[in-house]
Design an enzyme around this catalytic site. Structure first.
Site, short mmCIF file in Angstrom:
data_model
loop_
_atom_site.label_atom_id
_atom_site.label_comp_id
_atom_site.label_asym_id
_atom_site.label_seq_id
_atom_site.Cartn_x
_atom_site.Cartn_y
_atom_site.Cartn_z
N ARG A 35 -0.03 -3.70 12.38
CA ARG A 35 -0.88 -3.97 13.53
C ARG A 35 -0.37 -5.22 14.23
NH1 ARG A 35 -2.24 0.49 13.45
NH2 ARG A 35 -4.32 1.40 13.28
N HIS A 61 4.31 1.99 19.62
CA HIS A 61 3.32 2.43 18.60
C HIS A 61 3.47 3.94 18.32
CE1 HIS A 61 -0.80 1.25 16.75
NE2 HIS A 61 -0.14 2.07 15.97
N ALA A 69 5.10 5.04 15.31
CA ALA A 69 5.62 5.20 13.94
C ALA A 69 5.14 6.48 13.26
CB ALA A 69 5.28 3.97 13.09
N GLY A 112 0.86 -1.19 0.00
CA GLY A 112 0.00 0.00 0.00
C GLY A 112 0.89 1.23 0.00
N ARG A 113 0.30 2.34 0.47
CA ARG A 113 1.05 3.61 0.47
C ARG A 113 2.34 3.48 1.27
NH1 ARG A 113 -4.64 5.92 0.85
NH2 ARG A 113 -4.67 4.66 2.73
N ILE A 114 2.25 2.91 2.49
CA ILE A 114 3.42 2.88 3.37
C ILE A 114 4.45 1.87 2.86
CG2 ILE A 114 4.22 2.43 5.73
CD1 ILE A 114 1.40 3.49 6.65
N GLU A 128 -1.82 -5.08 22.63
CA GLU A 128 -1.41 -3.74 22.96
C GLU A 128 -2.29 -3.09 24.03
OE1 GLU A 128 -0.04 -2.07 19.33
OE2 GLU A 128 -0.45 -0.06 20.04
N THR A 171 5.30 -2.58 11.66
CA THR A 171 4.78 -1.26 12.06
C THR A 171 3.31 -1.15 11.64
OG1 THR A 171 5.63 -0.33 9.99
CG2 THR A 171 6.98 -0.01 11.96
C1 GLV Z 1 -1.56 4.10 13.47
O1 GLV Z 1 -1.32 2.99 13.83
C2 GLV Z 1 -2.53 4.42 12.48
O2 GLV Z 1 -3.28 3.54 12.04
O3 GLV Z 1 -2.58 5.61 12.09
#
Ligand code: GLV
Length: 326
Positions: free
Chosen positions: A243, A290, A292, A159-161, A272, A241
């Site tokens: 879920r 969490h 990032a 995806g984007r990330i 979490e 990074t």
């Molecule tokens: C962070 O985990 C988000 O989904 O923005």
């Protein structure tokens, strides 16, 4: 009657100021930390809010929507992920659900890459070593790590990330990219010389670094289980990074302890904010809480985007970052 918005926890102010500029009455939870489901229900009941700005730590289900009431048009999530929200329950009540995509892509990609380099270079181990006063002399064999440059990165979820992590890997570190996604992206393959793997099982044995970027869905829960962790190279590193529940943490702990993989870096956790304290005894794992997307710039942009979604929805327009139409 005033238009009322509830914000479930203190967030950076830019979005709040935008909401107030609209003349909305904004109420922000005063609790220092996430509201439990019961607290959220209590905070919403009878208050007639027109919109809620929610966080990924809020579990939003039937009961929460009912507590918010029929006049509540939108839950604007302050996150790109929205697995904390029951979308069917929102659809049943014609409530808009929005997220905050794009504005956090670079920051999360940066954090992911930072984790990768820090893990390979044993930076957190080095930091602990220094703090314990163990550094007595420069040594040719001291804390030997691994290069990132030129290695193979396996991106799980393009995806984007995932695509931006791959960009940095190729342009900055001349890494080779293999990727798995439900959808093949031939343009990306051309741009980055990337190779598509039609299954995660094909990808895992070939990657030196495996970085997870899929959303949490039924189909991705425990995607990285015992069997798949065993498919990774003994010298490979896992970075998550996305879920927490995508990685079966017990299986990962075993893999790290028995060194069937070289190391892991985690920003998200299966239960979490809990994590098995046994992880703290391992040197080959790097843990961040969490964070990032947690830069001042990005969190302000997320605040603004969530507010804009609310403003659009309350003006009777379709909010820009809908994840589910009403
Ligand atoms: C962070 O985990 C988000 O989904 O923005």
């Amino acid at each position: 009657m005033a238009t009322k918005v509830f914000v479930t926890e203190k967030i950076p102010d830019r979005g709040i100021l935008l909401l107030q500029k609209q003349g909305y009455e904004v109420t922000m939870s005063e609790k220092d930390g996430p509201l439990t489901r019961e607290e959220l229900v209590a905070a919403l009941t009878g208050k007639e809010y027109n919109a809620v700005l929610s966080l990924l730590t809020n579990k939003i289900d039937d009961e929460v929507f009912d507590a918010a009431g029929k006049q509540c048009k939108i839950f604007a999530n302050f996150a790109v992920g929205f697995d904390n929200i029951n979308l069917q329950a929102a659809r049943d009540r014609s409530v808009y659900i929005t997220n905050t995509p794009d504005v956090l892509t670079e920051t999360v990609a940066e954090h992911t890459f930072g984790l990768m380099v820090a893990l390979a270079h044993r930076m957190s181990e080095g930091d602990r070593f220094m703090r314990k006063g163990l550094y007595k002399a420069w040594g040719p064999m001291l804390l030997l790590g691994n290069d990132v440059f030129g290695k193979t990165l396996g991106v799980v979820g393009l995806g984007r990330i995932g695509a931006r992590v791959a960009h940095h890997a190729v342009r900055g570190f001349e890494m080779k990219i293999i990727y798995y996604d439900v959808k093949r992206n031939e343009q990306f393959e051309k741009d980055y010389g990337a190779v598509f793997m039609s299954t995660v099982e094909d990808l895992l044995p070939k990657a030196d670094f495996v970085s997870i970027h899929v959303p949490l869905l039924e189909s991705t829960q425990h995607l990285m289980n015992d069997t798949r962790l065993k498919m990774m190279k003994k010298t490979a590193f896992l970075i998550n990074t996305a879920r927490g529940p995508i990685v079966e943490e017990e299986a990962l702990y075993r893999a790290l302890r028995e060194k069937t993989i070289a190391g892991a870096a985690l920003d998200v956790y299966e239960k979490e904010p809990k994590i098995d304290p046994l992880f703290f005894e391992l040197e080959n794992v790097l843990l961040t809480p969490h964070i990032a997307s947690a830069t001042i710039e990005t969190r302000q942009k997320m605040s603004e985007l969530a507010a804009n979604n609310i403003i659009e929805a309350l003006a009777g327009r379709i909010p820009p970052n809908i994840v589910m139409a009403k």
